[in-house]
Design a protein around this motif. Sequence first.
Motif, PDB file in Angstrom:
ATOM      1  N   GLY A 265       7.209  10.191 -34.737  1.00 32.06           N
ATOM      2  CA  GLY A 265       8.516  10.108 -35.336  1.00 32.06           C
ATOM      3  C   GLY A 265       8.612  10.837 -36.639  1.00 32.06           C
TER       4      GLY A 265
ATOM      5  N   LYS B 192      14.311   9.619 -36.916  1.00 37.68           N
ATOM      6  CA  LYS B 192      14.266   9.447 -35.472  1.00 37.68           C
ATOM      7  C   LYS B 192      12.865   9.657 -34.959  1.00 37.68           C
TER       8      LYS B 192
ATOM      9  N   GLU C 255      14.415   8.035 -28.751  1.00 33.81           N
ATOM     10  CA  GLU C 255      14.506   6.922 -29.706  1.00 33.81           C
ATOM     11  C   GLU C 255      15.325   5.756 -29.149  1.00 33.81           C
TER      12      GLU C 255
END
Length: 151
Positions: free
Chosen positions: A121, A125, A26
């Motif tokens: 995702g 995150k 991320e």
Amino acid sequence: MLEKLRRFFMKQRQNEMDEKYISVSENEINEELQRIIGELERIAEEISKVLKIKYSRIFENQGKKNLRIWICRDIDGDEIDDITAEKCLEKEYRSQIAINYDGPEFDNDFYAAIELWYYFGGYFKGSGTLYDLSKNDLENDIEETLKTLLR
């Protein structure tokens, strides 16, 4: 015995995935990555055009008409006609090289795909996988896929 073979092929596929793709966390998802993804997709489009010309006649000789090789982009599985690499940082964005043709067993799905980028995702995150152009030969990978479809 069948279960052993299945596990072997699953492990082999995972090893291939590990070799061909870079995991992106991320905190690595930024504008530089967006530029890299756009460049990867541009290169893939150029290679696809050349290979389509090279392989169209070979496919036709096997009764597999209208060979198509293109960059397929979707968000959460929904193909959107005007989607571009500019949207690549949206969660669930995926780009891949898709290969299709009209043939004896034609259906509405494409026959083969090579993932370029996938940003998956959760609620908070996300992470992604990116085709590693520095360690792999994309043109060769596409050609190997085409040869497999010709068998």
